[in-house]
Structures are given as C-alpha cells and as structure tokens.
Design a protein around this motif. Structure first.
Motif, PDB file in Angstrom:
ATOM      1  N   ASP A 158       0.848  -1.186   0.000  1.00  0.00           N
ATOM      2  CA  ASP A 158       0.000   0.000   0.000  1.00  0.00           C
ATOM      3  C   ASP A 158       0.892   1.247   0.000  1.00  0.00           C
ATOM      4  OD1 ASP A 158      -1.605   2.240   0.935  1.00  0.00           O
ATOM      5  OD2 ASP A 158      -3.120   0.758   1.477  1.00  0.00           O
ATOM      6  N   PRO A 159       0.657   2.195  -0.913  1.00  0.00           N
ATOM      7  CA  PRO A 159       1.499   3.401  -0.981  1.00  0.00           C
ATOM      8  C   PRO A 159       1.594   4.157   0.338  1.00  0.00           C
ATOM      9  CG  PRO A 159       0.107   3.237  -2.919  1.00  0.00           C
ATOM     10  CD  PRO A 159      -0.360   2.168  -1.986  1.00  0.00           C
ATOM     11  N   SER A 160       0.532   4.068   1.147  1.00  0.00           N
ATOM     12  CA  SER A 160       0.538   4.802   2.417  1.00  0.00           C
ATOM     13  C   SER A 160       1.541   4.222   3.412  1.00  0.00           C
ATOM     14  CB  SER A 160      -0.864   4.783   3.046  1.00  0.00           C
ATOM     15  OG  SER A 160      -1.251   3.463   3.379  1.00  0.00           O
ATOM     16  N   ALA A 161       1.999   2.989   3.166  1.00  0.00           N
ATOM     17  CA  ALA A 161       2.958   2.367   4.080  1.00  0.00           C
ATOM     18  C   ALA A 161       4.335   2.993   3.953  1.00  0.00           C
ATOM     19  CB  ALA A 161       3.042   0.863   3.815  1.00  0.00           C
ATOM     20  N   GLY A 162       4.619   3.552   2.788  1.00  0.00           N
ATOM     21  CA  GLY A 162       5.919   4.194   2.585  1.00  0.00           C
ATOM     22  C   GLY A 162       7.072   3.218   2.503  1.00  0.00           C
ATOM     23  N   VAL A 163       6.800   1.988   2.067  1.00  0.00           N
ATOM     24  CA  VAL A 163       7.827   0.954   1.993  1.00  0.00           C
ATOM     25  C   VAL A 163       8.146   0.641   0.538  1.00  0.00           C
ATOM     26  CG1 VAL A 163       8.424  -1.434   2.542  1.00  0.00           C
ATOM     27  CG2 VAL A 163       7.097  -0.068   4.179  1.00  0.00           C
ATOM     28  N   ASP A 164       9.411   0.685   0.187  1.00  0.00           N
ATOM     29  CA  ASP A 164       9.859   0.227  -1.125  1.00  0.00           C
ATOM     30  C   ASP A 164      10.159  -1.261  -1.010  1.00  0.00           C
ATOM     31  OD1 ASP A 164      10.983  -0.332  -3.544  1.00  0.00           O
ATOM     32  OD2 ASP A 164      12.612   1.138  -3.401  1.00  0.00           O
TER      33      ASP A 164
END
Length: 378
Positions: A56-62
């Motif tokens: 999920d983009p909101s997680a901020g994980v690459d």
C-alpha cells in the motif's frame, strides 16, 4: 559478527496465533513500518496480508529494496549457534527441534515456510533466541543428572531472550562510552516472560532460563525456579497428569498464581490496597531477581553495569528499586529520583557515585534480528 551492516530487512516474528512484523532500515532508529496480525490460523494467508499492507502506498515501503527476511526462531538447540540462512535442510532441523520448544518452533517454522514461498527471490535468515547463549561454559549449561540420559535427550541449559540480551548488553556499553568487550554486565529482561543474563565481554556466560523458558525468575504465569520434586509430589498426591502439571507451572503460576494477576500493574494496585498475597508476590518477584544478581556478580568477579529492559524492566520503578535494595555493598546505588522518572529513552538510574552503573535500556529485538540477518548475507 559485525553489527554495523546496513540495509533494509523484513523481520517476522510468527507465533501460533499472531504475526509481528517490521520493516527495518538499519540506518534509522525507528522501523519504517510495523504491524501485528492476531487470531492467525493460516500463516500463508497472514503473509499475503502483510505483503498487501506493505504494498500500500501509504505504508511508505519500497518492497523492492528489501534485501533479506529475518525470522525469529525460539529454539536452535546445539545445532544453531549463529544466524543461519534458511534452506530446506535448515527447515527440517528446526522442525526436529520442536520437541524442545513445542509451543514456539512449529509456529516459527510455519512462518518461515510461508514467507519463503511468498519471497522466493530473497534470502531468509533464522535468528535463534538460544544462539547468544551458545557461549555458555560447559559448567554453566550442564545439569547434574545422569550424563548419558542428558546427552541422549538433549537435556541442558539453552537459555532464551538471546536477541534482547545481545542488543541490550551492547547498547549499554555504547551508552557508557565503553567497548562491550571490556565490561561485565547483568541484563534483566523483565516482561511477561523474564530472564537474567550474565554478559562478560559481550558473551553470555550464564542465564536463568534453561532447557525451556520455565526456569529462573518469577514470571507472569510461569513459576521460575522450583524444586523438581514438586511435580512428582503433585503427580503422586494430587493425581495430576504431566499435561496438568505443565499447565500449572507454565500458565497458572508466577505472579498469576501468587497474586491472581499476571499483569504487574494489577498486582501493584492490589498490593496498594493492602492485599497480602499481592504484597508477598511482589516481594518474591524482587527477591528472586536479587538472588540472580548476587549469583552472577560472584560468577563474573566484578560488575560494571546492570541493565533493566522489556515491559516490566522499562516501566516498573518499584521492581527496579526493590530488586536492587540492600546491594550497596556490591557497589550498586540507585538514585531514587532518576528511577521514578518515566522515559522512552535509555536512562541512567544509578547515583553518580555508584561503582556499578544501572541503566534502563529499551530493548529492540526486531532491530537486532535485522542486523544479524543482514550480516549473515553480507
């Protein structure tokens, strides 16, 4: 092993019905992302949920930048004394060790199997709770029972909470401005499960948990040290089965058995209301810790630091104060004002003149697993 490797790791701690997870960037103090799944019945399904949350983009994980998946495994036996890259053979050996940790290793292994299927392109590393204690001298890990029986059935002290003891002992040395190789430290990991560890020069030389996590300090629901004949007595006089005795000692004893409460906050509240059982239970809890401090002081010959960690150790000033009460003759002096202050940061709570520094050091087992996992594949 170096603890300075840099990278991004996914850390998984799989229990029988829960999965804790973190994405750890070792260049940062805090995890990038952390979560907890509860009421887990299918670890493969749980891993899929984690992948979805991380994506999920909101997680901020690459997710593509993750270089390794680190797994907590409770029991490594004599087989595993260091973080180990997982292969099919390693999985098989972890399964065989389940006889020594039937409540933990099967769940740890289920998570490993599911994660390897979900992340087949990444290396997976098993980090064992017991590994830090692989440096115990033979005299410390050997029980005084028939040596042939002990060898045949793997009966010896293994110790647990190793990742916490490793992290906290090293962090305590850093806070003191000392090299961990040059100091003697007692680490007190006090949570619902609790253990003490004597660390000489960064190496575990004694620890309170033994063949299983039942031995040692009084815990939330575990008895800790007890005359082994108690089990025989209950079997003979009360007609209790092995499973019933196991349940009694692991789930119905400790602070719960003594006070009616497994949560120390409830035990304190009851004691403050004058409840004799609660007052006694707290005294027993602190007395047991004092005994181990004295024992480990004697084993090491000198002491530079004591570190309190985990939920009770980091938050319960009464336990800290009373666990060290009367130990000024060993050079241990608590500053009462420092001790009662609440902080999420590491805090020195001894007096300026105390020969032994006493610290409250928040543990970070996930970070330690990340560091060890990255080091194992670097």
């Amino acid at each position: 092993m170096s603890v300075n490797y840099l990278g991004l790791a996914l850390v998984l701690n799989c229990g029988s019905s829960s999965v804790k997870y973190q994405v750890v960037d070792t260049t940062l103090d805090e995890p990038i992302f952390a979560g907890l799944l509860e009421r887990v019945t299918d670890h493969a399904a749980a891993i899929k949920i984690i992948i979805s949350e991380l994506g999920d983009p909101s997680a901020g994980v690459d997710v593509g930048a993750i270089t390794v998946v680190g797994h907590r495994v409770v029991q490594g036996g004599e087989e595993f004394s260091a973080p180990t890259i997982v292969t099919d053979e390693v999985e098989h050996k972890i399964a065989l060790l389940s006889t020594l940790a039937p409540l933990h290793n099967p769940a740890n292994l289920a998570g490993i199997t599911a994660a390897r299927a979900a992340f087949p392109h990444l290396p997976h590393v098993a980090v064992f709770d017991t590994a830090f204690h692989s440096t115990l001298p033979e005299a410390a890990y050997t029980y005084a029972i028939d040596r042939h029986v002990a060898r045949e059935h793997g009966v010896r002290r293994y110790g647990f909470h190793g990742t916490s003891h490793a992290y906290v002992s090293r962090e305590t040395a850093r806070l003191m401005g000392r090299d961990v190789r040059d100091i003697n430290t007692i680490v007190l990991h006090l949570g619902n499960g609790a253990s003490a560890c004597a660390v000489r020069g960064g190496r575990s030389i004694d620890t309170s948990m033994g063949l299983t996590p039942l031995e040692g300090l009084v815990m939330g629901t575990r008895s800790g040290d007890i005359d082994p004949a108690v089990a025989l007595h209950l079997a003979r006089t009360a007609g209790m089965t092995i499973d019933e005795i196991d349940t009694l000692l692991n789930r119905q004893s400790g602070m719960l058995g003594l006070t009616g409460y497994s949560d120390m906050r409830d035990a304190h509240k009851s004691a403050n209301q004058g409840n004799h059982d609660a007052i006694l239970g707290l005294e027993i809890y602190a007395r047991r810790i004092r005994g181990y401090i004295g024992q480990y002081f004697a084993q090491m010959g000198s002491l530079d630091a004591i570190a309190f960690t985990a939920g009770v150790g980091e938050n319960d000033y009464w336990v800290r104060s009373n666990s060290l009460a009367g130990l000024s003759g060993l050079g241990i002096e608590i500053d009462l004002d420092r001790n009662v202050r609440r902080s999420k940061e590491a805090t020195l709570i001894s007096t300026d003149t105390s020969a032994v520094q006493v610290w409250v050091v928040p543990t970070n087992e996930e970070r330690e697993i990340a560091l060890q996992s990255i080091a194992a594949v670097s």
